[in-house]
Motif scaffolding. Structure first.
Motif, PDB file in Angstrom:
ATOM      1  N   TYR A   1       0.124   6.628   0.691  1.00 47.12           N
ATOM      2  CA  TYR A   1      -0.442   5.358   1.317  1.00 47.12           C
ATOM      3  C   TYR A   1      -1.776   5.027   0.808  1.00 47.12           C
ATOM      4  CZ  TYR A   1      -1.322   2.408   5.368  1.00 47.12           C
ATOM      5  OH  TYR A   1      -1.843   1.512   6.097  1.00 47.12           O
TER       6      TYR A   1
ATOM      7  N   SER B   1       0.901  -1.281  -0.274  1.00 49.97           N
ATOM      8  CA  SER B   1       0.088   0.066  -0.099  1.00 49.97           C
ATOM      9  C   SER B   1       0.850   1.185  -0.021  1.00 49.97           C
ATOM     10  CB  SER B   1      -1.087   0.058   1.219  1.00 49.97           C
ATOM     11  OG  SER B   1      -0.257  -0.152   2.509  1.00 49.97           O
TER      12      SER B   1
ATOM     13  N   THR C   1      -4.834  -2.722   3.771  1.00 52.05           N
ATOM     14  CA  THR C   1      -3.681  -1.984   3.764  1.00 52.05           C
ATOM     15  C   THR C   1      -2.853  -2.390   5.111  1.00 52.05           C
ATOM     16  OG1 THR C   1      -4.735  -0.127   4.778  1.00 52.05           O
ATOM     17  CG2 THR C   1      -4.799  -0.204   2.434  1.00 52.05           C
TER      18      THR C   1
END
Length: 382
Positions: A113, A97, A216
């Protein structure tokens, strides 16, 4: 340590009942504040990388019926389960991620991110960016792989959580596009800790039953399970039920407000299939264990309760935040890790276990040198 007092009562702590949280129908309880869930964890008790030998993971067992604490190892987990019990796993799969790129005009380095996919067709994602002050709506960003193949993205909008909506300029089919993103991406071990650790192998952050890509964040409690342990439980007649909740950043974040009721969780997607409901409801009907592996699994299950206090199949988003004195409807056992102070997980476990009993257990864990946080030891609450 804060003590829990009942108003107009001489009793300090209500007695927990089997398969239930506190019976508060005739009691008026004080409200907890975020500061009540604060404590100090020595840094030497916080490992910063995954365990290579899962068999060495320690297991603290909390029994809510008699308020006892047992010290075991994870390979003895099967001793606490019986035929017909159901263990519920979150089969979410983590993807890489973290992307590193540059602003197209200035060449400034940026970090992106990836939080969650917003629109598949438009290839738009909700992201966090660093440095955020330099990234504005309309900025064009690019990312290069080792062959200098370029992928472009445009900052489309801001989010209320100080993030951005990023649209990738790509004509690739969705599956190929995601492979490209995964190829460009990286994963850090220190996403939710204070450590500055080098990038690590994604395979070490996946559970052995991970199947549905979308998280994530790693599902840390699931990392305790080896094929050998699963086989032991299976041979013992324990049911395995699989659901999906895709983990984001909010699960491990600290609560920044003193009033717990004012904390807002971000939404996370979950999917509970019919087969999972059948196994779980069967165990509930037989008054056997329904053990959630991880607080994420518990939150998903408690977000899909029928009017008859059974589990419904569901596909939706949840921002459920659990704190004392929540009444649990589905889960009566949980396997989890030792979590950071003031995180959303401590109020949840306090609601499940009882505040004083949980704080006592954490105090003992520190004295007995249990390992804390993401790569730490395990706690089973029955």
């Amino acid at each position: 340590m804060k003590k829990l007092y009942l108003r107009k009562s001489k009793r300090k702590t209500p007695t927990p009942k089997k398969k239930s949280s506190y019976n508060i129908s005739k009691q008026i309880l004080i409200n907890f504040k975020t500061s009540d869930f604060n404590f100090q964890v020595p840094k030497k008790l916080i490992p910063n990388k995954p365990r290579l030998d899962k068999e060495k993971v320690r297991l603290m067992v909390l029994n809510r019926e008699n308020l006892s604490i047992d010290h075991q190892y994870i390979y003895n987990l099967n001793n606490y389960f019986f035929p017909g019990d159901t263990i519920v796993f979150n089969n979410t799969k983590m993807y890489k991620s973290i992307l590193y790129g540059k602003k197209e005009k200035t060449g400034d380095k940026i970090q992106v991110y990836l939080l969650r996919e917003v629109n598949k067709k438009e290839k738009s994602w909700e992201v966090l960016v660093q440095p955020a002050r330099k990234i504005r709506i309309g900025n064009r960003l690019f990312f290069l792989d080792e062959n200098n193949d370029k992928m472009l993205a445009v900052v489309h909008d801001n989010t209320i959580s100080k993030g951005r909506i990023l649209k990738f300029n790509s004509d690739l089919p969705n599956k190929e596009f995601k492979r490209k993103i995964n190829h460009l991406g990286k994963i850090q071990a220190d996403i939710y800790t204070d450590f500055k650790h080098s990038f690590i192998d994604l395979s070490k952050m996946q559970t052995i039953y991970a199947k549905k890509a979308g998280s994530t964040s790693p599902h840390f409690p699931g990392l305790h399970f080896s094929k050998f342990l699963l086989k032991k439980l299976e041979l013992q007649g324990v049911n395995f039920s699989y659901i999906t909740l895709h983990l984001g950043t909010n699960t491990y974040e600290k609560i920044l407000v003193e009033d717990l009721q004012k904390h807002k969780m971000k939404e996370e997607y979950f999917n509970i299939p019919i087969r999972a409901c059948q196994l779980i409801n069967s165990s509930l009907k037989s008054q056997q264990k329904v053990c959630a592996v991880g607080t994420s699994t518990l939150r998903a299950l408690e977000s899909s309760v029928s009017t008859y206090n059974t589990l419904n199949p569901n596909k939706k988003w949840t921002n459920k935040f659990i704190y004392p004195y929540y009444k649990f409807n589905i889960v009566n056992s949980i396997l989890t890790n030792f979590h950071p102070p003031k995180s959303t997980l401590i109020p949840l476990l306090s609601a499940f276990t009882g505040y004083e009993f949980l704080m006592k257990a954490y105090d003992i864990a520190i004295k007995e040198k249990y390992k804390f946080y993401n790569f730490g030891d395990a706690m089973l609450i029955i």
